[in-house]
Design an enzyme around this catalytic site. Structure first.
Site, mmCIF file in Angstrom:
data_model
loop_
_atom_site.group_PDB
_atom_site.id
_atom_site.type_symbol
_atom_site.label_atom_id
_atom_site.label_comp_id
_atom_site.label_asym_id
_atom_site.label_seq_id
_atom_site.Cartn_x
_atom_site.Cartn_y
_atom_site.Cartn_z
ATOM 1 N N GLU A 1 -37.362 33.012 15.791
ATOM 2 C CA GLU A 1 -36.898 31.802 16.429
ATOM 3 C C GLU A 1 -37.199 30.418 15.202
ATOM 4 O O GLU A 1 -38.131 30.041 15.288
ATOM 5 C CB GLU A 1 -37.639 31.331 17.630
ATOM 6 C CG GLU A 1 -37.098 30.163 18.321
ATOM 7 C CD GLU A 1 -38.028 29.777 19.408
ATOM 8 O OE1 GLU A 1 -37.507 28.694 20.043
ATOM 9 O OE2 GLU A 1 -38.654 30.295 19.836
ATOM 10 N N HIS B 1 -41.110 22.943 17.396
ATOM 11 C CA HIS B 1 -41.137 23.361 15.908
ATOM 12 C C HIS B 1 -41.507 22.203 14.911
ATOM 13 O O HIS B 1 -41.118 21.028 15.414
ATOM 14 C CB HIS B 1 -39.903 24.005 15.825
ATOM 15 C CG HIS B 1 -39.576 25.158 16.417
ATOM 16 N ND1 HIS B 1 -39.264 26.430 15.847
ATOM 17 C CD2 HIS B 1 -39.364 25.345 17.833
ATOM 18 C CE1 HIS B 1 -39.012 27.504 16.639
ATOM 19 N NE2 HIS B 1 -39.199 26.801 17.972
ATOM 20 N N HIS C 1 -32.129 25.292 19.545
ATOM 21 C CA HIS C 1 -32.480 24.247 18.928
ATOM 22 C C HIS C 1 -31.668 23.422 17.855
ATOM 23 O O HIS C 1 -31.415 23.358 16.931
ATOM 24 C CB HIS C 1 -33.881 24.550 17.917
ATOM 25 C CG HIS C 1 -34.999 24.974 18.831
ATOM 26 N ND1 HIS C 1 -35.819 24.321 19.104
ATOM 27 C CD2 HIS C 1 -35.312 26.244 19.272
ATOM 28 C CE1 HIS C 1 -36.982 24.806 19.924
ATOM 29 N NE2 HIS C 1 -36.623 25.887 19.834
ATOM 30 N N ARG D 1 -17.223 14.969 27.816
ATOM 31 C CA ARG D 1 -16.269 14.908 26.832
ATOM 32 C C ARG D 1 -16.593 15.789 25.718
ATOM 33 O O ARG D 1 -15.805 16.138 24.697
ATOM 34 C CB ARG D 1 -16.003 13.518 26.037
ATOM 35 C CG ARG D 1 -15.606 12.294 27.113
ATOM 36 C CD ARG D 1 -15.135 11.142 26.099
ATOM 37 N NE ARG D 1 -14.496 10.190 27.330
ATOM 38 C CZ ARG D 1 -15.264 9.319 27.582
ATOM 39 N NH1 ARG D 1 -16.716 9.047 27.371
ATOM 40 N NH2 ARG D 1 -14.629 8.269 28.550
ATOM 41 N N ASP E 1 -39.898 28.871 35.053
ATOM 42 C CA ASP E 1 -41.555 28.368 35.253
ATOM 43 C C ASP E 1 -41.645 27.456 36.058
ATOM 44 O O ASP E 1 -42.538 26.922 36.641
ATOM 45 C CB ASP E 1 -42.185 28.393 34.078
ATOM 46 C CG ASP E 1 -41.732 27.375 32.982
ATOM 47 O OD1 ASP E 1 -40.691 26.627 33.529
ATOM 48 O OD2 ASP E 1 -42.418 27.165 32.211
ATOM 49 N N GLY E 2 -40.497 26.712 36.585
ATOM 50 C CA GLY E 2 -40.354 25.391 37.264
ATOM 51 C C GLY E 2 -40.917 24.369 36.351
ATOM 52 O O GLY E 2 -40.914 23.064 36.900
ATOM 53 N N HIS F 1 -39.651 24.072 32.477
ATOM 54 C CA HIS F 1 -38.813 24.080 31.628
ATOM 55 C C HIS F 1 -37.243 23.464 32.221
ATOM 56 O O HIS F 1 -36.715 22.990 31.648
ATOM 57 C CB HIS F 1 -38.564 25.370 30.864
ATOM 58 C CG HIS F 1 -39.798 25.544 29.677
ATOM 59 N ND1 HIS F 1 -40.952 25.748 30.176
ATOM 60 C CD2 HIS F 1 -39.642 25.236 28.466
ATOM 61 C CE1 HIS F 1 -41.624 25.911 29.039
ATOM 62 N NE2 HIS F 1 -41.202 25.623 27.863
ATOM 63 N N ASP G 1 -40.980 33.240 26.829
ATOM 64 C CA ASP G 1 -41.358 32.219 26.054
ATOM 65 C C ASP G 1 -42.706 32.135 25.980
ATOM 66 O O ASP G 1 -43.563 30.903 25.762
ATOM 67 C CB ASP G 1 -40.708 30.866 26.289
ATOM 68 C CG ASP G 1 -40.708 30.061 25.086
ATOM 69 O OD1 ASP G 1 -40.963 30.616 23.652
ATOM 70 O OD2 ASP G 1 -40.642 28.717 25.048
ATOM 71 N N ALA H 1 -44.807 23.294 24.955
ATOM 72 C CA ALA H 1 -45.037 23.962 23.726
ATOM 73 C C ALA H 1 -45.076 25.563 24.036
ATOM 74 O O ALA H 1 -46.081 26.121 24.381
ATOM 75 C CB ALA H 1 -46.208 23.678 22.896
#
Length: 395
Positions: free
Chosen positions: A137, A149, A203, A235, A256-257, A259, A283, A317
């Protein structure tokens, strides 16, 4: 009828309702021959069974497939890019039903990336249980959508990078790379795809016109839908709109509620065009399967608080969740049926990443499956025909 493989004295799993990834089977037995599924059928049809597991009252489902696992068991791949590190990560997630995963390296130095690739090759050669390939990633992302990151490590992709990834793909069972259009080119993506690298967009702050070019070049996935990407605008639909509206793309989702809001999840599921699917990823960081309350990532401390993992400034994170909990979240919070929630953790990610033989209990596929009780607690997990009784672990 049993397949020819049932002649090799299969192991039978009986008494359970069996979900093969497509449909449920009642009053049937699952036959396992060595490391693969021999078939699902009437128990009487398998006359030469060498062993039987009675799972009366239980459910059998394919083992979970997780394409984005940063760590587990107190190990973060970025901090321990080694064979031993990968073994610990795979072992930690097996306890939560994940029988195939891609250890994931977050943007890091060239040296750490090389060590992670070497560790993945070593895990391939050692046939580490649960290891299905590697996910890189970054570092070829957008600083504008960096998330957690390190911006100092994000950089454009070079031709040397392309060649190294092509070489790595030859040595790994599967290589998934998350990249952003801002740091790469369609020609580079095309070269990776020709080498059977799976390309995921993430990202990124890219607009729809640029995203279409990368999809045309062979990108087939989007990394953690809604997070660290250009949002849906009327747009310019951005990467969120492309992930949902372009049928060529499948997209991972962290359920997970924290993110993604449940309403946004429901909207995405209702709107997603096929044949691509929304599938679950954890993740997960090193906290899964451990008691640690903080850890280091690229020299910065990540804190574990209230089910969230954040940097000091509050930036998410990674996630503090396992795949079984994601499936439960989809059932209890989103209201999804058990069969579709399981597909999101098994068949859909396997299909998205081209993991042939995973995610479905079909004749000739890998014998990776879970035995669950009526409360969705794991009673046993099986990887490649090797049985692990989780009740003994708890005892």
């Amino acid at each position: 009828m049993p397949t020819a493989q049932t002649e090799i004295s299969p192991v039978l799993v009986t008494g359970a309702r069996i979900f093969d990834g497509h449909a449920w089977h009642e009053d049937r037995a699952l036959a396992v021959s060595g490391s693969v599924v021999a078939g699902i059928g009437d128990e009487a049809a398998f006359q030469r069974a060498s062993q039987r597991h009675d799972c009366e009252g239980c459910l059998i489902v394919p083992g979970f497939v997780d394409l984005q696992v940063n760590g587990g068991g107190g190990v973060l791949l970025n901090n321990d890019p080694s064979l031993a590190g990968i073994q610990k990560i795979c072992s930690a997630h097996r306890a939560f039903g994940t029988t195939a995963l891609l250890p994931t390296l977050i943007t890091d130095t060239a040296e750490i990336t090389e060590r992670a690739i070497a560790a993945g090759v070593a895990a391939t050669q050692a046939k580490v249980s649960g290891f299905a390939g590697l996910h890189l990633e970054g570092p070829h992302l957008s600083v504008a959508r960096k998330g957690t990151h390190s911006p100092d490590l994000i950089r454009p992709m070079t031709e040397d990078d392309v060649q190294r990834l092509v070489e790595a793909a030859l040595l790994l069972p599967k290589l998934l790379v998350t990249l952003a259009p801002e740091s790469t080119t369609p020609d580079q993506v095309r070269a990776l795809v020709e080498a059977e690298v799976v390309v995921s967009l993430g990202h990124s702050n890219a607009g729809l016109d640029d995203i279409r070019k990368f999809v045309a070049a062979g990108a087939t996935m989007v990394t953690h839908l809604f997070n660290a990407m250009s949002p849906l605008h009327h747009r310019d639909p951005g990467l969120v709109g492309a992930a949902i509206g372009l049928g060529e793309l499948s997209c991972g989702l962290i359920a997970d509620g924290h993110h993604v809001d449940p309403l946004a999840i429901q909207i995405a599921l209702d709107a997603k065009r096929g044949p691509g699917h929304v599938f679950l990823v954890t993740d997960a960081m090193s906290s899964i399967g451990s008691t640690e309350q903080s850890f280091q990532l690229n020299g910065r401390e990540v804190f574990r608080r209230g089910g969230r993992l954040t940097l000091a400034d509050g930036t998410l994170a990674g996630a503090d969740i396992d795949m079984l909990s994601c499936v439960r979240f989809m059932i209890k919070t989103i209201g999804m049926g058990l069969d579709e929630a399981v597909r999101m953790a098994t068949r859909y990610p396997a299909e998205a990443c081209g993991l042939d033989g995973f995610g479905l209990l079909a004749s000739g596929n890998r014998a990776d499956f879970l035995v669950l009780n009526k409360d969705m607690d794991i009673q046993a997990s099986v990887i490649g025909g090797e049985w692990l009784d989780h009740r003994e672990l708890v005892a």
